[in-house]
Write a protein that holds these residues in place. Structure first.
Motif, PDB file in Angstrom:
ATOM      1  N   CYS A 198      86.590  37.052  25.542  1.00  0.00           N
ATOM      2  CA  CYS A 198      86.025  36.790  26.875  1.00  0.00           C
ATOM      3  C   CYS A 198      87.174  36.130  27.708  1.00  0.00           C
ATOM      4  CB  CYS A 198      84.770  36.054  26.906  1.00  0.00           C
ATOM      5  SG  CYS A 198      83.338  37.338  26.264  1.00  0.00           S
ATOM      6  N   PRO A 202      91.377  40.870  30.094  1.00  0.00           N
ATOM      7  CA  PRO A 202      90.745  42.136  29.963  1.00  0.00           C
ATOM      8  C   PRO A 202      91.780  43.107  30.335  1.00  0.00           C
ATOM      9  CG  PRO A 202      89.352  40.711  31.523  1.00  0.00           C
ATOM     10  CD  PRO A 202      90.647  40.208  31.473  1.00  0.00           C
ATOM     11  N   THR A 213      96.033  44.672  32.603  1.00  0.00           N
ATOM     12  CA  THR A 213      95.347  43.633  32.374  1.00  0.00           C
ATOM     13  C   THR A 213      94.764  43.268  33.860  1.00  0.00           C
ATOM     14  OG1 THR A 213      97.133  42.121  32.382  1.00  0.00           O
ATOM     15  CG2 THR A 213      96.103  42.781  30.332  1.00  0.00           C
ATOM     16  N   ASN A 236      84.289  42.700  33.140  1.00  0.00           N
ATOM     17  CA  ASN A 236      85.722  43.164  32.192  1.00  0.00           C
ATOM     18  C   ASN A 236      85.907  42.329  31.328  1.00  0.00           C
ATOM     19  OD1 ASN A 236      86.315  45.880  33.148  1.00  0.00           O
ATOM     20  ND2 ASN A 236      87.413  45.118  34.841  1.00  0.00           N
ATOM     21  N   VAL A 237      85.858  42.693  29.890  1.00  0.00           N
ATOM     22  CA  VAL A 237      86.454  41.793  28.703  1.00  0.00           C
ATOM     23  C   VAL A 237      87.295  42.552  28.106  1.00  0.00           C
ATOM     24  CG1 VAL A 237      85.409  41.013  26.753  1.00  0.00           C
ATOM     25  CG2 VAL A 237      84.025  40.674  29.004  1.00  0.00           C
ATOM     26  N   GLU A 238      88.151  41.852  27.373  1.00  0.00           N
ATOM     27  CA  GLU A 238      89.528  42.405  26.351  1.00  0.00           C
ATOM     28  C   GLU A 238      88.498  42.926  25.334  1.00  0.00           C
ATOM     29  OE1 GLU A 238      93.250  41.393  24.403  1.00  0.00           O
ATOM     30  OE2 GLU A 238      91.658  39.940  23.628  1.00  0.00           O
ATOM     31  N   LYS A 257      82.897  46.685  29.647  1.00  0.00           N
ATOM     32  CA  LYS A 257      82.107  45.708  30.445  1.00  0.00           C
ATOM     33  C   LYS A 257      81.023  45.057  29.607  1.00  0.00           C
ATOM     34  CE  LYS A 257      83.587  47.077  34.787  1.00  0.00           C
ATOM     35  NZ  LYS A 257      83.209  47.432  36.467  1.00  0.00           N
TER      36      LYS A 257
END
Length: 406
Positions: A198, A202, A213, A236-238, A257
């Motif tokens: 988190c 992302p 990113t 958005n999260v990695e 997401k």
């Protein structure tokens, strides 16, 4: 098939309870750095535990894991630890001549100068760099085979093969309405992993631009989740799917997401502000002198173990893949999803919903590998395999998936 399961925490314990009901393997060795956890996971199976054995191993000890694989003649290593241990376990499996399955991928490192614009080391880069070694050995490393990543990637493959002629966007969307009685803040999954994914930049994929990113928690949207969960704000999260899906599936855009909620996001931002998300050890006073500890490990130690929260949890969790594109010349938009009710998973397996949903998917994958329904060499993601056998077997496990036209 003989399996070495490394990690007897919440997900690892759920793996044993799911696998115990299936006949596809001969032996599962359950290993953990805490022998009591491995022993408890096996003991809880009762009469179903005859094919299981508890062992002690340090997941970071590559030599020790290699020796354990060889001693028990294991065909495959299933990694149920946190992502810090992906590479030593991945290497140990290759050294021992075993196949490898994990539920995440090797860790990323942000770009030194432009972390919110350009990728540095991406999730999985270290593993994919060694794919040739696995291919030459005729061995398989199946990476990202949990629920997200994992089932979400299977959904993407199914959509590409069965539901669309062309895909504009694939977006994994995760949301829940879970609550935990008695706790103001109690994550339902590993806080160590949650912080990692988190607070890292992302990653988004776009055709013609590739991977890039953004700022953490960017592009908020409200997504309406099925089966009574309802609208949840997602950001958005990695996540590994964005790094996996474009390798095998043609899509103009890929995103992940997560429905975190404002309070959860604010807590994570506070942890970063205070430096408590760091993994590098700091020196703190101790009763017998200064000691070195990781701030993130301290945060994890201060929070309840997610595996113990099942009796206090209420609600459902949903993992799914939203796909937008064209079918027969007309626009189409669908959401493929898998919902687990905590009340059901606790009653049926004694496992809380999030860890059970994560655990069921690698067990399904192991069964497909054992029967030959899935096969391959090199470092591969779930998208590299046909989706139909997986989804059929998941349903046969008593946990059906759904499809909603948007």
């Amino acid at each position: 098939m003989r399996v070495l399961l490394v990690g007897a925490g919440g997900v690892g314990t759920a793996v044993t309870r799911i696998a115990a009901r299936r006949p596809f393997f001969d032996r599962m060795v359950v290993a953990d750095h805490d022998p009591s956890r491995a022993e408890a996971a096996v003991a809880a199976l009762g009469a179903q535990g005859v094919r299981f054995r508890a062992e002690h191993v340090d997941a970071g000890d590559e030599d020790g894991v290699t020796a354990l694989l060889e001693r028990h003649g294991c065909d495959v290593l299933l990694n149920a630890t946190d992502p810090r241990f992906v590479m030593p376990l991945f290497r140990a499996a290759r050294r021992a001549g075993a196949d490898y399955v994990d539920m995440a991928m090797s860790l990323s490192r942000p770009h030194a100068e432009r972390p919110y614009e350009e990728c540095g080391v991406k999730l999985g880069d270290e593993q994919f760099a060694r794919s040739g070694e696995w291919e030459e050995a005729g061995a398989l490393a199946l990476v990202g085979m949990g629920v997200e990543p994992g089932l979400s990637d299977v959904f993407a493959r199914y959509a590409a093969d069965e539901l669309f002629d062309g895909i504009e966007e694939i977006g994994v969307r995760d949301g829940a309405n879970l609550t935990v009685d008695g706790y103001a803040f109690a994550p339902s999954f590993s806080i160590w992993t949650t912080i990692e994914e988190c607070l890292n930049p992302p990653v988004v994929y776009e055709e013609g631009r590739g991977w890039f990113t953004t700022e953490p928690f960017s592009e908020p949207e409200v997504f309406d989740f099925p089966e009574g969960i309802g609208p949840v704000e997602c950001v958005n999260v990695e996540h590994e799917e964005v790094l996996l899906v474009p390798r095998w599936i043609d899509a103009r855009r890929v995103t992940f997401k997560y429905g975190l909620g404002r309070e959860f996001i604010d807590t994570l931002r506070t942890l970063r502000l205070l430096g408590l998300d760091r993994t590098e050890p700091v020196t703190v006073p101790g009763g017998e002198g200064p000691v070195r500890v990781s701030p993130r490990d301290v945060v994890a130690a201060c929070l309840p173990d997610p595996a113990t929260l099942g009796e206090r949890m209420r609600g459902k969790t949903c993992a799914g893949t939203w796909v937008r594109g064209v079918k027969d010349g007309a626009p189409r938009e669908v959401y493929l999803y898998h919902v687990v009710d905590n009340q059901w998973s606790m009653a049926e397996y004694g496992c809380q919903a999030v860890v059970w949903q994560t655990a069921v998917n690698p067990v399904v994958a192991l069964e497909l590998l054992a029967t030959g329904a899935w096969s391959g060499t090199g470092v591969l993601g779930p998208e590299a395999f046909p989706a139909g056998p997986f989804l059929d077997l998941l349903t046969a496990y008593g946990s059906p998936w759904g499809l909603r036209e948007q």
